[in-house]
Design an enzyme around this catalytic site. Structure first.
Site, PDB file in Angstrom:
ATOM      1  N   HIS A  42       0.964  -1.076   0.052  1.00 28.70           N
ATOM      2  CA  HIS A  42       0.061  -0.053  -0.141  1.00 28.70           C
ATOM      3  C   HIS A  42       0.921   1.315   0.089  1.00 28.70           C
ATOM      4  O   HIS A  42       1.388   1.701   1.012  1.00 28.70           O
ATOM      5  CB  HIS A  42      -0.938   0.020   1.348  1.00 28.70           C
ATOM      6  N   ASP A  83       2.282   3.431   2.819  1.00 27.66           N
ATOM      7  CA  ASP A  83       1.388   4.338   2.538  1.00 27.66           C
ATOM      8  C   ASP A  83       1.907   5.684   1.723  1.00 27.66           C
ATOM      9  O   ASP A  83       1.562   5.889   0.605  1.00 27.66           O
ATOM     10  CB  ASP A  83       0.442   4.802   3.574  1.00 27.66           C
ATOM     11  N   HIS A 134      -9.655   2.035   0.149  1.00 21.38           N
ATOM     12  CA  HIS A 134      -9.447   2.938   1.527  1.00 21.38           C
ATOM     13  C   HIS A 134     -10.613   2.782   2.254  1.00 21.38           C
ATOM     14  O   HIS A 134     -11.706   3.521   1.692  1.00 21.38           O
ATOM     15  CB  HIS A 134      -9.010   4.270   1.152  1.00 21.38           C
ATOM     16  N   GLN A 153      -9.530   9.018  -5.506  1.00 13.12           N
ATOM     17  CA  GLN A 153      -9.199   9.768  -4.205  1.00 13.12           C
ATOM     18  C   GLN A 153     -10.365  10.786  -3.851  1.00 13.12           C
ATOM     19  O   GLN A 153     -10.651  11.027  -2.467  1.00 13.12           O
ATOM     20  CB  GLN A 153      -7.956  10.694  -4.448  1.00 13.12           C
ATOM     21  N   HIS A 192       1.522   5.203  -2.463  1.00 12.59           N
ATOM     22  CA  HIS A 192       0.942   6.241  -3.388  1.00 12.59           C
ATOM     23  C   HIS A 192       2.021   6.651  -4.344  1.00 12.59           C
ATOM     24  O   HIS A 192       2.507   7.656  -4.060  1.00 12.59           O
ATOM     25  CB  HIS A 192      -0.046   7.257  -2.908  1.00 12.59           C
ATOM     26  N   GLU A 208     -11.254   5.287   6.821  1.00 11.08           N
ATOM     27  CA  GLU A 208     -10.018   5.954   7.058  1.00 11.08           C
ATOM     28  C   GLU A 208     -10.250   7.233   8.011  1.00 11.08           C
ATOM     29  O   GLU A 208     -10.185   8.469   7.486  1.00 11.08           O
ATOM     30  CB  GLU A 208      -8.921   6.031   6.107  1.00 11.08           C
TER      31      GLU A 208
END
Ligand code: FE2
Length: 413
Positions: A55, A307, A208, A150, A57, A211
């Site tokens: 995980h 992450d 996701h 996102q 980005h 969170e």
């Protein structure tokens, strides 16, 4: 190639490992070399399957401070700042930063990476760039790409179309962000849409999920139910699930039955979520991590991700999974000796299960010769000492070799 005298996964005795044609061909306590065979004698070092970052980005990496630093430290300011930076993305900009991060990851023994890629961009610039990166690095790193909305699927113009386009362009995994959608209903609808899309297109799922420090954020029960009913099961991963840290125990007890039935995987991101979590609390401040220890004790697969590497959500990060693991063990109260000794699984085998690559991952005869050798005898020492990756071997080829540092220390004990 013959690798001699390694402790495979904390074994009590050393083994020799032979690699031929890019695969593990023999593993035994003592193997005699062939004539002219290349020998690496490790004299009692630790061999592990490669580290995995399931995980990260890579589209946003190395953008911290551009166009502004995230001063509040909240997830939501991170999304706002990224939304601004996204307007200036170019194909080359994404490729350059992603490769810089991958190089750091490789140096730290990572060979398998799952990157989320923001597809709430009408041009899908980042996805096009990362598809090219995936191809360019494929002999060194296996990269999976998640179509990650996102700014939401229902809450972003043409969100569904962009997700479908991303799947057709070649994303490996379908993502989502139900807790960020405008309404709970949108959150549920986004999950139904994305699981259905993955099912139709033969993709994995990694959402996701919840969170947020909101005990009312319960997208996870919907995702697990959809995984169970669609039979996608362990092809589905719930990332973050930090709200579970705020759920009451009665609800969580009931939820765990469904989680076990569903066979979904979990990824916690301890570095980033201890940073983003608890930001709206005064005192006591919540820890921002899901129930890793309890999930693991219940036999549910949990892995750790890094992450973010220097981006609007996290100003630090260096591609070293040992830092994520150390933070996870601390925050999760998993500091027993055996917990620490066996914790490499959270950044290797458990992560490989999330990525659904276990068929070609692991130190076993017949599998691709992918492994790392650390400058220590066991993982307790390796984690404590942040041991060097002496070798990272991928498909039987040396990808990374590190000379151990030499220190002259005149301290008298
Ligand atoms: Fe993430």
């Amino acid at each position: 190639m013959l690798i001699k005298n390694v402790y495979i996964k904390n074994a009590k005795q050393t083994s020799d490992v032979r690699i031929e044609n890019g695969k593990f061909s023999e593993i035994a306590p003592e193997i005699d070399p062939y004539a002219e065979e290349k020998i690496i004698d490790l004299r009692g070092k630790l061999m592990l399957p490669p580290f995995v970052d399931p995980h990260v980005h890579l589209d946003a990496t190395m953008t911290a401070g551009d166009p502004e630093w995230n001063q509040s430290g909240t997830l939501f300011d991170g999304i706002r700042i990224w939304s601004e930076r996204k307007k200036t993305l170019t194909f080359e900009d994404v490729k350059k930063r992603a490769k810089k991060a991958l190089k750091l990851q490789v140096e730290n023994g990572i060979q398998f990476v799952r990157s989320h890629v923001d597809v709430t961009d009408p041009n899908l610039t980042a996805l096009r760039a990362l598809i090219e990166v995936r191809d360019e690095v494929k002999d060194q790193v296996e990269l999976q790409l998640v179509a990650f909305p996102q700014e939401g699927i229902l809450s972003f113009p043409n969100g569904k179309e962009l997700m479908t386009k991303a799947a057709d362009m070649g994303a490996d995994v379908i993502g989502g962000i139900p807790h960020f959608e405008f309404t709970q209903e949108y959150g549920v609808e986004s999950l139904k849409f994305l699981v259905d899309l993955a099912d139709k297109k033969g993709k994995l799922v990694d959402v996701h999920c919840d969170e947020i420090d909101d005990p009312e954020s319960r997208s996870l029960e919907t995702l697990a139910t959809l995984a169970y009913e669609s039979k996608l099961g362990d092809k589905v991963t719930a990332s973050h699930t930090t709200a579970m840290g705020s759920y009451n125990d009665a609800y969580t007890y009931k939820l765990f039955r469904l989680l076990k039935l569903s066979h979904i995987n979990f990824i916690a991101n301890p570095l980033v979520n201890t940073n983003l979590g608890g930001r709206f609390d005064t005192y006591p401040k919540r820890r921002g991590m899901t129930r890793v220890k309890e999930l693991n004790d219940a036999g549910i697969n949990v892995a750790f991700g890094e992450d973010d590497i220097k981006d609007p959500w996290y100003p630090m990060g260096n591609g070293n999974m040992l830092d994520a693991l150390s933070m996870g063990l601390h925050v999760g109260h998993m500091m027993g000796y055996d917990d620490i000794m066996n914790s490499y699984k959270f950044i290797s085998e458990n992560s490989a299960k999330c990525m659904h690559i276990s068929d070609h991952y692991g130190i076993e005869i017949g599998k691709p010769a992918d492994c790392i050798i650390m400058n220590s005898q066991n993982f307790y020492d390796a984690l404590n000492e942040r041991a060097e990756i002496l070798y990272s071997i991928h498909n039987g080829k040396v990808l990374v070799k590190t000379e151990p540092k030499r220190i002259t220390n005149n301290f008298q004990e």
